[in-house]
Scaffold this motif. Sequence first.
Motif, PDB file in Angstrom:
ATOM      1  N   LYS A 188     -34.252  85.481  18.615  1.00 43.65           N
ATOM      2  CA  LYS A 188     -32.818  85.188  19.684  1.00 43.65           C
ATOM      3  C   LYS A 188     -31.353  85.316  19.600  1.00 43.65           C
ATOM      4  O   LYS A 188     -31.000  86.460  18.792  1.00 43.65           O
ATOM      5  N   GLU A 189     -30.992  85.137  20.722  1.00 47.48           N
ATOM      6  CA  GLU A 189     -29.776  86.343  21.088  1.00 47.48           C
ATOM      7  C   GLU A 189     -28.394  85.464  19.843  1.00 47.48           C
ATOM      8  O   GLU A 189     -29.079  84.020  19.556  1.00 47.48           O
ATOM      9  N   PRO A 190     -27.608  85.789  19.508  1.00 46.19           N
ATOM     10  CA  PRO A 190     -26.402  85.261  18.360  1.00 46.19           C
ATOM     11  C   PRO A 190     -25.951  83.882  18.724  1.00 46.19           C
ATOM     12  O   PRO A 190     -25.182  84.368  20.244  1.00 46.19           O
ATOM     13  N   LYS A 191     -25.000  82.632  18.930  1.00 47.40           N
ATOM     14  CA  LYS A 191     -24.460  81.767  19.695  1.00 47.40           C
ATOM     15  C   LYS A 191     -23.137  81.809  18.640  1.00 47.40           C
ATOM     16  O   LYS A 191     -23.395  81.503  17.448  1.00 47.40           O
ATOM     17  N   LEU A 192     -22.128  81.202  18.697  1.00 46.80           N
ATOM     18  CA  LEU A 192     -21.206  81.157  18.252  1.00 46.80           C
ATOM     19  C   LEU A 192     -20.943  79.727  17.413  1.00 46.80           C
ATOM     20  O   LEU A 192     -21.891  78.756  18.478  1.00 46.80           O
ATOM     21  N   LEU A 193     -20.665  79.790  16.525  1.00 43.60           N
ATOM     22  CA  LEU A 193     -20.922  78.548  15.125  1.00 43.60           C
ATOM     23  C   LEU A 193     -19.461  78.346  15.449  1.00 43.60           C
ATOM     24  O   LEU A 193     -19.364  77.272  15.597  1.00 43.60           O
ATOM     25  N   MET A 194     -18.685  78.765  14.932  1.00 47.47           N
ATOM     26  CA  MET A 194     -16.707  78.576  15.151  1.00 47.47           C
ATOM     27  C   MET A 194     -16.264  79.681  14.394  1.00 47.47           C
ATOM     28  O   MET A 194     -16.973  81.140  14.174  1.00 47.47           O
ATOM     29  N   SER A 195     -14.779  79.867  14.627  1.00 49.99           N
ATOM     30  CA  SER A 195     -14.221  81.200  15.088  1.00 49.99           C
ATOM     31  C   SER A 195     -13.193  80.131  13.516  1.00 49.99           C
ATOM     32  O   SER A 195     -12.599  79.199  13.250  1.00 49.99           O
ATOM     33  N   VAL A 196     -12.486  81.632  12.821  1.00 46.89           N
ATOM     34  CA  VAL A 196     -11.999  81.341  11.753  1.00 46.89           C
ATOM     35  C   VAL A 196     -10.577  82.299  11.952  1.00 46.89           C
ATOM     36  O   VAL A 196     -10.752  83.564  11.747  1.00 46.89           O
ATOM     37  N   TYR A 197      -9.272  81.648  12.262  1.00 48.16           N
ATOM     38  CA  TYR A 197      -8.291  82.265  13.094  1.00 48.16           C
ATOM     39  C   TYR A 197      -7.053  82.477  11.762  1.00 48.16           C
ATOM     40  O   TYR A 197      -6.164  83.068  10.882  1.00 48.16           O
ATOM     41  N   SER A 198      -7.075  81.282  10.769  1.00 48.51           N
ATOM     42  CA  SER A 198      -6.248  81.106   9.696  1.00 48.51           C
ATOM     43  C   SER A 198      -6.804  80.962   8.484  1.00 48.51           C
ATOM     44  O   SER A 198      -7.693  82.013   7.425  1.00 48.51           O
ATOM     45  N   SER A 199      -6.397  79.671   7.862  1.00 47.56           N
ATOM     46  CA  SER A 199      -7.320  79.904   6.245  1.00 47.56           C
ATOM     47  C   SER A 199      -8.724  79.114   6.996  1.00 47.56           C
ATOM     48  O   SER A 199      -9.138  79.260   5.630  1.00 47.56           O
ATOM     49  N   GLY A 200      -9.344  78.442   7.696  1.00 49.69           N
ATOM     50  CA  GLY A 200     -10.106  77.871   7.924  1.00 49.69           C
ATOM     51  C   GLY A 200     -10.619  76.959   8.983  1.00 49.69           C
ATOM     52  O   GLY A 200      -9.328  77.071  10.053  1.00 49.69           O
ATOM     53  N   ASN A 201     -11.509  76.425   8.833  1.00 48.82           N
ATOM     54  CA  ASN A 201     -12.068  75.759  10.628  1.00 48.82           C
ATOM     55  C   ASN A 201     -12.696  74.799   9.524  1.00 48.82           C
ATOM     56  O   ASN A 201     -13.903  75.163   8.914  1.00 48.82           O
ATOM     57  N   GLU A 202     -12.821  73.631  10.905  1.00 51.92           N
ATOM     58  CA  GLU A 202     -13.940  72.946  10.236  1.00 51.92           C
ATOM     59  C   GLU A 202     -14.433  72.426  11.545  1.00 51.92           C
ATOM     60  O   GLU A 202     -13.796  71.818  12.108  1.00 51.92           O
ATOM     61  N   ASP A 203     -15.941  72.000  11.675  1.00 46.45           N
ATOM     62  CA  ASP A 203     -16.696  71.322  12.420  1.00 46.45           C
ATOM     63  C   ASP A 203     -18.068  70.233  12.172  1.00 46.45           C
ATOM     64  O   ASP A 203     -18.900  71.467  12.641  1.00 46.45           O
ATOM     65  N   GLY A 204     -17.227  69.416  12.102  1.00 49.88           N
ATOM     66  CA  GLY A 204     -18.048  68.314  11.890  1.00 49.88           C
ATOM     67  C   GLY A 204     -19.189  69.244  10.063  1.00 49.88           C
ATOM     68  O   GLY A 204     -18.321  68.624   9.375  1.00 49.88           O
ATOM     69  N   ARG A 205     -20.119  69.580  10.259  1.00 49.89           N
ATOM     70  CA  ARG A 205     -21.041  69.681   8.808  1.00 49.89           C
ATOM     71  C   ARG A 205     -20.561  71.001   8.566  1.00 49.89           C
ATOM     72  O   ARG A 205     -21.206  71.140   7.481  1.00 49.89           O
ATOM     73  N   PHE A 206     -20.159  71.387   8.827  1.00 50.88           N
ATOM     74  CA  PHE A 206     -19.716  72.849   9.252  1.00 50.88           C
ATOM     75  C   PHE A 206     -18.310  73.445   8.707  1.00 50.88           C
ATOM     76  O   PHE A 206     -17.637  72.919   9.301  1.00 50.88           O
TER      77      PHE A 206
END
Lengths: 110, 114
Positions: free
Chosen positions: A42-60
């Motif tokens: 399948k094609e890649p799908k964006l999970l999350m962006s990381v611009y500074s020190s980090g990022n959190e989205d639910g369990r990720f």
Amino acid sequence: RKEVEQDPGPFNVPEGATVAFNCTYSNSASQSFFWYRQDCRKEPKLLMSVYSSGNEDGRFTAQLNRASQYISLLIRDSKLSDSATYLCVELKGSWGKLQFGAGTQVVVTP
Amino acid sequence: DGGITQSPKYLFRKEGQNVTLSCEQNLNHDAMYWYRQDPGQGLRLIYYSQIVNDFQKGDIAEGYSVSREKKESFPLTVTSAQKNPTAFYLCASSTPGYSNQPQHFGDGTRLSIL
């Protein structure tokens, strides 16, 4: 040395457990990264962006360590549906060129 | 729904034949990209276009050609000069003026040699 390097895995994870894996990058000036998820054929799908020190989205949770030049992705409470290949991606330049790692395979088992 | 449409899903090429892969987007994105993915490898950039009537070579442009006559469309031609065309081809788009915007992908075309 590759610009973006990932452990290919597979990381075999029991359902409900936590898994974490890293991605190293060679350009110390890089500031923006993405994690994409790619299911088999399948094609890649964006999970999350990381611009500074980090990022959190639910369990990720993604963390960026500039001193050691790596990005990590942590998945808590793993679900069977988390089984996929996770692509670490570096944003290069202002026009949006992306440098892809080869991916880390995660297999969540019942 | 807004998105990126690639066609066909599967394509077979004969020796000496040129084939064209279609990519259409209705996201109003300025930039479009073509990637190639081989098994066990990361995506590699073939060509990209930041604006209509302009495009640039990526890392592996040899044996490929593109055009960008409309904002919505960015077709890729795999020419007979590309000796190893079997791969998964992915088209993407983004708004590069906002430098942190990620790319969004179509669902790909699998090309094989007959």
